[in-house]
Write an enzyme that holds these catalytic residues in place. Structure first.
Site, PDB file in Angstrom:
ATOM      1  N   ASP A 345       0.781  -1.244   0.000  1.00  0.00           N
ATOM      2  CA  ASP A 345       0.000   0.000   0.000  1.00  0.00           C
ATOM      3  C   ASP A 345       0.817   1.301   0.000  1.00  0.00           C
ATOM      4  OD1 ASP A 345      -1.602  -2.076   0.783  1.00  0.00           O
ATOM      5  OD2 ASP A 345      -2.230  -1.177   2.677  1.00  0.00           O
ATOM      6  N   GLU A 524     -10.537  -2.292   4.300  1.00  0.00           N
ATOM      7  CA  GLU A 524      -9.202  -1.765   4.608  1.00  0.00           C
ATOM      8  C   GLU A 524      -9.033  -0.384   3.967  1.00  0.00           C
ATOM      9  OE1 GLU A 524      -6.501  -5.784   4.774  1.00  0.00           O
ATOM     10  OE2 GLU A 524      -6.759  -4.964   2.779  1.00  0.00           O
TER      11      GLU A 524
HETATM   12  C1  FRU Z   1      -3.936  -3.551   2.751  1.00  0.00           C
HETATM   13  C2  FRU Z   1      -3.311  -4.004   4.045  1.00  0.00           C
HETATM   14  C3  FRU Z   1      -3.674  -3.033   5.166  1.00  0.00           C
HETATM   15  C4  FRU Z   1      -2.563  -3.217   6.140  1.00  0.00           C
HETATM   16  C5  FRU Z   1      -1.385  -3.436   5.232  1.00  0.00           C
HETATM   17  C6  FRU Z   1      -0.356  -4.366   5.770  1.00  0.00           C
HETATM   18  O1  FRU Z   1      -3.292  -3.983   1.634  1.00  0.00           O
HETATM   19  O2  FRU Z   1      -3.744  -5.300   4.348  1.00  0.00           O
HETATM   20  O3  FRU Z   1      -4.945  -3.228   5.690  1.00  0.00           O
HETATM   21  O4  FRU Z   1      -2.395  -2.101   6.955  1.00  0.00           O
HETATM   22  O5  FRU Z   1      -1.900  -3.968   4.026  1.00  0.00           O
HETATM   23  O6  FRU Z   1       0.760  -4.409   4.952  1.00  0.00           O
END
Ligand code: FRU
Length: 825
Positions: A345, A524
């Site tokens: 992300d 998320e």
């Molecule tokens: C989304 C996610 C988020 C988390 C991060 C962990 O892709 O699952 O929810 O904070 O990646 O790397």
């Protein structure tokens, strides 16, 4: 199925270790044996390995078994022999780190391996089978080695062979030649030194000698190692070869360097699905270079196994000599990707003092997801990026999951001595004490020096909830009307909103979404902002929510959005709860969020997404890095048939990358008479306006000179725009990857307008001014080098077509100023 099984000797190398007080030579006991070294290298690089061989029923045998086990090697096939001792080798080092051996092996346990000692299952279940000639010096191990190898080959394993000639171990060197030739007949991959090549072929010329081995024994890859000078590799059926220079390091002991080199090479092969045919010509140099780096690093410490480097150390060495990012086959050339290792992300995106900050989920030690850090890059123009050191690393509160950043202009946090600075709020992820339940809490970090260094706030964590497990990805913004900070937080199946005056103390305001939108995966990475509709004074709020992968849905992780109102406390969805709006109809745009603090005079809401999908993100076939971002895109709201929807287009700055442009107009295409444009560039921007009134399906095919073809198609009957990547190249790393998917696009005045960006392994398609976006990764077998446009049946008219080749941001001569000048002329 294990990745690699090796058969042969595992022994003790006694390496010189200075002098005793009495002035006598000391020797240090080191585990060794070429085939064992090879599997340990692969284990250390994360591959599954097994070893077949024999050790004595003695302390040394016990010690070696233990070492293999500790290094993750399956030792089911390592048998104990009561009639002989474990083989010992004394290594004599010369000044330059080079060495000679004396062996204590009359007989050694390794020579007594019999075919009946070997479990046939072990040979059945391996992708690569590796052997050398040391286990062929005597019977019965010579026959056992060859028989096992023949069986492995029959079972479909790739055969790797290292002649590894040790003259002292052979009673007769002619016999050595015969046995090595028997090995060559079986081998697909051979690692051979210059001296060994001469011994077998009588030739000193590497090109000629390797050609002889290739034609006489049908070997697919011949790696002639040249010690610190690197490696000459011959591959393919014709006359293809490359001479790949080695790395300069401080050498103290060359023991195991060749084995480490081969381990590095086989690692790269396993990463590519063990298919030699699949390796593109231009990939041989980086692959062998990686192997050279593994070999070089082993020489910097004493012993073989103890000196094996980690993946990260290898990549560091490779990168330190300036890998040319423009030459890596799948490396995007105008999308941000981390120079090395894993990325997911986008995080902490904020504009401050002339720089766009792009932080991101990052594992600096691996190309697969792991303990999360925040990687960091900055850009002045959203086109060229400079990677900075890792911004945040895990601490006692856990790993650093996703989050956001803002400029605290008014020092509401009190952290900036009356001035202003950057505040990031993110999720600290660990587990509840004495349990395996994940714990996710929100924490704060701040920077007083334009993001160059970050301090974790001493009062962390600042927001917890014991009830909710998935409690993460805070997105914060300043709500001017209320003079308050607002946080949107993902809470499993809904979003919660919190408010704060100082960024440290947060109060619950409301929640949204338990029964709105799509819920096929965990919610998320939210984002919430207001946008004008069609540039007017009327505004609406947009709530973005990503949805995690669900094994039952082929589309994997995806991002949705809601349109509505937000009064500083509560978000109200203006559509019915069952309305689902997708941000992107492709497969590879996830966790997209927007930049904070872009100045008002600019006024854009710019978003960027992670260009992958949790369904297969850990398996995409890139080697030294994994993950890239979409192009930064400007979001707008528009009114369509009584509903307000989002549109998106890459930021205009991207047009600075245009190199050469060609235009056509009024081109008629049919199935038999396609429009064909050949190009040497796999960095393209295509603008096309297609008259679809004939009702015939139109295909824009991005083709490589190999077999790969990615189709961007429009079916007027269904009013459907799609990407078909089922024949796009490498797809078999996940069963959902080869697919055709798309979205409804309604023609406007009998035509559809597409803008397409192709960046080597990425396709972004925008239809009708960004009403629909499709973002997909592709991994073509060869670089895309021609664009075909035709119909399925019937005829279509291309009203206009522009194809621009684009500059790479990894080419030093391509800084934006120069590009701007070129475009202006
Ligand atoms: C989304 C996610 C988020 C988390 C991060 C962990 O892709 O699952 O929810 O904070 O990646 O790397």
């Amino acid at each position: 199925m294990v990745d690699i099984t090796a058969i042969g000797e595992v022994l003790i190398d006694f390496t010189p270790a200075g002098m005793s007080e009495k002035g006598e030579q000391l020797f240090e006991c080191n585990p060794g044996g070429a085939p064992a070294n090879v599997v340990v290298v692969l284990s250390k690089l994360g591959k599954s390995t097994a070893f077949i061989g024999k050790v004595g029923e003695d302390q040394f045998g016990e010690y070696l078994t233990q070492i293999l086990l500790e290094n993750g090697v399956n030792t089911k096939g390592l048998v104990k022999e009561s009639h002989a001792n474990t083989t010992l080798a004394f290594v004599h080092l010369k000044e330059d780190g080079d060495r000679s051996f004396s062996f204590y092996r009359n007989p050694g346990a390794d020579m007594l391996l019999e075919i009946d000692d070997i479990d046939p299952e072990q040979i059945k279940d391996t992708k690569i089978f590796h052997f050398g000639s040391v286990s062929m010096t005597h019977e019965p191990s010579a026959s056992a080695t060859l028989k096992a190898c023949i069986q492995a080959k029959e079972n479909g394993a790739l055969i790797s062979f290292d002649p590894n000639l040790r003259p002292a171990l052979w009673e007769d060197l002619e016999q050595a030649k015969i046995k090595i030739k028997e090995g060559l007949v079986l081998a697909d991959i051979v690692k051979i030194s210059e001296e060994e090549l001469q011994f077998i072929t009588g030739l000193t010329d590497l090109e000629e000698g390797s050609r002889q081995i290739q034609t006489q024994f049908k070997v697919k890859v011949i790696l002639v190692t040249k010690a610190e000078k690197g490696c000459f590799v011959r591959f393919g059926s014709g006359s293809k070869w490359a001479d790949v220079p080695g790395f300069k390091v401080h050498t103290v002991d060359t023991t195991g360097a060749g084995d480490a080199f081969l381990g590095g090479f086989l690692y790269q092969l396993i990463e590519r699905g063990c298919s030699i045919e699949r390796i593109r010509d231009e990939d041989w140099i980086p692959i062998v270079s990686f192997a050279n780096a593994v070999g070089a690093l082993v020489t910097t410490r004493k012993g073989a196994i103890p000196a094996i480097p980690t993946y990260q150390q290898v990549i560091k060495l490779v990168q330190s000599t300036g890998v040319d990012l423009s030459k890596e086959s799948y490396r995007p050339q105008f999308h941000y990707s981390p120079p090395a290792m894993w990325m997911n992300d986008p995080n902490g995106m904020v504009y401050f003092e002339g720089e766009y900050h792009l932080l991101y989920q990052h594992h600096p030690e691996s190309t697969i997801w792991g303990p999360m850090h925040w990687g960091h890059a900055v850009s002045k123009d959203l086109v060229n990026w400079e990677t900075l050191p890792v911004a945040l690393s895990p601490d006692h509160n856990g790993a650093i999951f996703s989050g956001s950043a803002v400029v605290d202009w008014k020092n509401t946090s009190g952290l900036f001595d009356g001035g202003s600075g950057l505040v990031a709020i993110f999720t600290h992820a660990d587990i509840y004490p004495d349990s395996d339940r994940p714990r996710q809490r929100q924490s704060l970090a701040y920077s007083k020096d334009k993001g160059r260094s970050w301090t974790l706030y001493s009062g962390n964590p600042i927001l917890s909830d014991i009830e909710i497990t998935d409690f993460r990805d805070p997105k914060i913004f300043w709500m001017e009307e209320d003079g308050v900070w607002v946080m949107a937080l993902a809470c499993g199946d809904h979003i919660r909103f919190y408010r704060s005056a100082n960024l440290k103390d947060w109060d619950f305001a409301s929640e949204f979404g338990k029964s709105d939108g799509s819920h096929y995966g965990v919610w998320e990475c939210p984002d919430l902002f207001e946008l004008p509709i069609d540039g007017s004074n009327q505004k609406k709020w947009v709530l973005i929510v990503s949805i995690g992968d669900n094994p039952d849905y082929p589309e994997g992780s995806k991002t949705q959005y809601f349109i509505g109102s937000f009064d500083g406390w509560k978000f109200v969805n203006e559509n019915t709860p069952d309305t689902v709006l997708w941000l992107d109809e492709g497969r590879d745009n996830y966790a997209a969020v927007s930049w904070s603090d872009i100045p008002e005079e600019d006024g854009r809401r710019v978003i960027i997404g992670w260009m992958s999908n949790w369904k297969y993100a850990n398996y995409t076939p890139t080697s030294s890095w994994r993950g890239a971002m979409t192009l930064p895109r400007v979001l707008s709201l528009t009114n369509r048939n009584g509903s307000v929807v989002l549109t998106q287009m890459p930021v205009q700055e991207i047009e600075k990358l245009r190199k050469e442009s060609i235009s056509w107009s009024d081109v008629a295409v049919t199935q038999e008479s396609p429009f064909i444009h050949k190009t040497n560039d796999d960095l393209l921007e295509i603008e096309i306006d297609i008259d679809i009134r004939s009702g015939d399906e139109v295909h824009i095919k991005l083709r490589s000179s190999g077999q790969s073809e990615t189709i961007i198609g429009y079916d007027p009957e269904r009013e459907w725009l799609f990407i078909d990547r089922s024949k796009s190249g490498l797809t078999d790393f996940n069963s959902s990857f080869a697919c055709k998917h798309g979205a409804r696009v309604v023609p406007e005045n009998g035509s559809i307008k597409l803008r397409i960006w192709l960046d080597r392994s990425v396709v972004e398609v925008f239809a009708n001014e960004g009403l629909v976006a499709l973002t997909d990764q592709i991994f073509p077998d060869k670089p895309i080098d021609n664009v075909w446009i035709n119909t399925e049946t019937g005829r279509a008219e291309l009203n206009s077509l522009h194809i621009h080749t684009l500059h790479s941001i990894h080419m030093p001569e391509c800084n934006t100023e120069q590009i701007a000048r070129r475009v202006n002329v």
